[in-house]
Design a protein around this motif. Sequence first.
Motif, PDB file in Angstrom:
ATOM      1  N   LYS A  61       9.215  10.419 -10.619  1.00  0.00           N
ATOM      2  CA  LYS A  61      10.486  11.018 -10.208  1.00  0.00           C
ATOM      3  C   LYS A  61      11.452  10.998 -11.370  1.00  0.00           C
ATOM      4  CE  LYS A  61      13.621  12.808  -7.575  1.00  0.00           C
ATOM      5  NZ  LYS A  61      13.492  14.215  -7.157  1.00  0.00           N
ATOM      6  N   TYR A 115      10.991   7.080 -12.480  1.00  0.00           N
ATOM      7  CA  TYR A 115       9.644   6.517 -12.360  1.00  0.00           C
ATOM      8  C   TYR A 115       8.650   7.454 -13.042  1.00  0.00           C
ATOM      9  CZ  TYR A 115      11.621   3.568  -8.664  1.00  0.00           C
ATOM     10  OH  TYR A 115      12.384   2.672  -7.964  1.00  0.00           O
ATOM     11  N   VAL A 173       4.669   5.089 -10.115  1.00  0.00           N
ATOM     12  CA  VAL A 173       4.925   3.905  -9.300  1.00  0.00           C
ATOM     13  C   VAL A 173       3.979   3.898  -8.111  1.00  0.00           C
ATOM     14  CG1 VAL A 173       6.733   4.972  -7.860  1.00  0.00           C
ATOM     15  CG2 VAL A 173       6.720   2.498  -8.200  1.00  0.00           C
ATOM     16  N   CYS A 176       3.217   1.756  -4.460  1.00  0.00           N
ATOM     17  CA  CYS A 176       3.876   0.852  -3.509  1.00  0.00           C
ATOM     18  C   CYS A 176       3.166   0.949  -2.166  1.00  0.00           C
ATOM     19  CB  CYS A 176       5.348   1.238  -3.357  1.00  0.00           C
ATOM     20  SG  CYS A 176       6.278   0.159  -2.258  1.00  0.00           S
ATOM     21  N   LEU A 186      14.095  -4.539  -1.446  1.00  0.00           N
ATOM     22  CA  LEU A 186      14.026  -3.907  -2.763  1.00  0.00           C
ATOM     23  C   LEU A 186      15.199  -4.437  -3.581  1.00  0.00           C
ATOM     24  CD1 LEU A 186      13.284  -0.178  -1.769  1.00  0.00           C
ATOM     25  CD2 LEU A 186      11.671  -2.057  -2.130  1.00  0.00           C
ATOM     26  N   LYS A 202      16.354   1.732  -6.838  1.00  0.00           N
ATOM     27  CA  LYS A 202      16.044   1.182  -5.515  1.00  0.00           C
ATOM     28  C   LYS A 202      16.220   2.233  -4.423  1.00  0.00           C
ATOM     29  CE  LYS A 202      19.130  -2.117  -5.738  1.00  0.00           C
ATOM     30  NZ  LYS A 202      19.716  -1.801  -7.050  1.00  0.00           N
ATOM     31  N   THR A 248      16.336   5.418  -4.739  1.00  0.00           N
ATOM     32  CA  THR A 248      15.373   6.511  -4.953  1.00  0.00           C
ATOM     33  C   THR A 248      14.027   6.159  -4.337  1.00  0.00           C
ATOM     34  OG1 THR A 248      16.461   7.228  -6.995  1.00  0.00           O
ATOM     35  CG2 THR A 248      14.147   7.838  -6.719  1.00  0.00           C
ATOM     36  N   LEU A 249      13.551   4.925  -4.563  1.00  0.00           N
ATOM     37  CA  LEU A 249      12.271   4.502  -3.998  1.00  0.00           C
ATOM     38  C   LEU A 249      12.332   4.485  -2.473  1.00  0.00           C
ATOM     39  CD1 LEU A 249       9.400   3.431  -4.455  1.00  0.00           C
ATOM     40  CD2 LEU A 249      10.358   1.125  -4.566  1.00  0.00           C
ATOM     41  N   ARG A 286       2.227  10.462  -0.991  1.00  0.00           N
ATOM     42  CA  ARG A 286       2.838   9.571   0.001  1.00  0.00           C
ATOM     43  C   ARG A 286       1.992   9.623   1.260  1.00  0.00           C
ATOM     44  NH1 ARG A 286       6.492  10.857   4.327  1.00  0.00           N
ATOM     45  NH2 ARG A 286       7.671   9.040   5.065  1.00  0.00           N
ATOM     46  N   ILE A 332      12.560  -3.883  -8.712  1.00  0.00           N
ATOM     47  CA  ILE A 332      12.521  -2.624  -9.462  1.00  0.00           C
ATOM     48  C   ILE A 332      13.142  -2.871 -10.831  1.00  0.00           C
ATOM     49  CG2 ILE A 332      13.061  -0.174  -9.439  1.00  0.00           C
ATOM     50  CD1 ILE A 332      11.476  -1.135  -6.987  1.00  0.00           C
ATOM     51  N   ALA A 334       7.557  -1.271 -10.110  1.00  0.00           N
ATOM     52  CA  ALA A 334       7.785  -1.959  -8.837  1.00  0.00           C
ATOM     53  C   ALA A 334       6.863  -3.168  -8.796  1.00  0.00           C
ATOM     54  CB  ALA A 334       7.514  -1.028  -7.658  1.00  0.00           C
TER      55      ALA A 334
END
Length: 614
Positions: A286, A294, A297, A299, A309, A317, A319-320, A335, A466, A471
């Motif tokens: 991103k 990122y 990443v 997760c 986070l 944070k 954004t994630l 995702r 982060i 992460a």
Amino acid sequence: MLQIESVYKQYSTRILLEGATAHLRPGSRVGLVGPNGAGKTTLFRMILEEESPDKGKIRKRPRLRIGYLPQELETITGKTVLDATHRDLYPEHEAERILMGLGFSEIDFSREIEKLSGGYRMRVALAHLLLTNPDVLMLDEPTNHLDKPTQRWFEQFLLNSEMTLLIISHDTAFLDRVVTHIWDLRHHKMEEYRGNYTSFKKVRAERDAQREAAAGRQAKEVARVQTFVDRFRYQANKASQVQSRIKQLEKVKMIEVKRDPKRVKFKFPLPAASGRQVLELQGVAKRYGEKVVYERVDCSVERGQRIALVGENGAGKSTLLKMLAGVLAFDKGTRTVGHGVTLHYFAQHQAETLDPEQTILESLSEISSQAETNFLRGIAGAFLFTGDDQKKPIKALSGGERNRVALARMLVEPANTLLLDEPTNHLDPASVDMLTDALSEFPGTIIFISHDPTFLTRVCTRVIEIEEGKARSFSGDYEYYLWKKAQEIESIKESSDDLKGVDHGKIVAPTRAMASQAPAKPSSGDRRDLNKTQARLEKQVARAEAEIEEYETKIKARDLELANPALYKDEFTKWSALHLEHDGWKKELVRLTAKWETLSAELEEVKQRLAAFA
């Protein structure tokens, strides 16, 4: 400097202030506290002359310069960070110094305001205010978007400045470190207390207990006199005594004991359980324009985890969290949402999306047209909106009350996975406690961002840190994460010292080459070395234990010293220094405890190796 004299304020049938009186003295730093909706922001608006008292006056010294940082900022457009900071002013170097303290780098100075997050736009507005050096600085929830390093710098800046401060904040630790007085808005009145937040809570509890005891004694005396009147009212020979006591009762002004509302408890509705795997991001990238957040990443989230986070502001944070929630597209990667997963996402500025013309009940019913009114009333009541308050329009609510409505909307339709970005912002301590209890008992999955250490400690069961687009997962609660980070810092320091030739008495694990050259059986020389190492480690463990005991004693003594209201009668530099030293001791205690645990583990290992000789 500023005098509030018998101020009354009311909206329709909603009474905020009845005869509120206070005096803001030069050089004082005042925390304005009270439950959400008590009238704190309204009082600010009256001081700024944006609203007027119904009765009473607010007197200000002639040519008093007031700076104000509101909860919600006006949009600043067409300016860079540096231009917006020293707009209408000329001290550019001072502007750069303040911006650096608030977490900006030189590269950020030329960034456009529109491309900053809400938290960083707030910092620009704060930097501009600090640069104007007003006589009185009024701050409405200034720490909501500050990470720990920035908050420490900000606190020190305030302590070193000569500005008079009036602060609305629900961050009680911040108030403890900064303020010299508390103005408590309670039951439509305002009472002033000298000292920080902790001393205020103690003194107020003592006053409440004294008032309640006095009311009890008065009630007993009134009952005794009334019993005499009732018994002898119709006896002629007692007529004069009865009349005397009746007049006595008429003159009595009853002591009124007002109790705070009982703390309401609620539970999130029980949703259908999800599968074991809840959410997963793989190889996600991103960027915003040229800024890469990122590169790649990964997760993974499992059912029942409560993940915090953490990381510095701007680390990515939010954004994630948005990518996990599916509300923000990413540039590449995948995702995956697990079987049976239902999501609720609470954004940092969720309250701003509410329709201001709707009532609280209308806002809740908007989520589900099939929900019954009694069910919606129950949800509103769980978030401390009762009776006619449920019919208030959103536009009449305070920031904290709007946040409560936004949180309440998540309960209308149950979900088994909650993604929350700063859910405690603008909430008073009672509301934070209520939400914390509910989340701690929630059987589903929670992923959240918060700067509140108490909230983090009570809710979190796993931490994802982060940092620099990575992460990193810590499989433990927030206290474990802090301990692990302290241990890593200690390890870095010791490694640095080892390079300089400093002996810490640590046992170095054998390398593969050393292992191949080692004798097949332990020699007497090995035993002597181990005995020496054991003796050295025992001394180090004992020394660490003594140091820990010393710091615990100092901290306990300082806690008592800081709880004494008389301390805050002195100038702020004295008690501020005591607070800073106290914080330093607590950090050192964490470091020493981590060191003791490491040394103890090493000592146990040596003892086990020695046992092999037996």
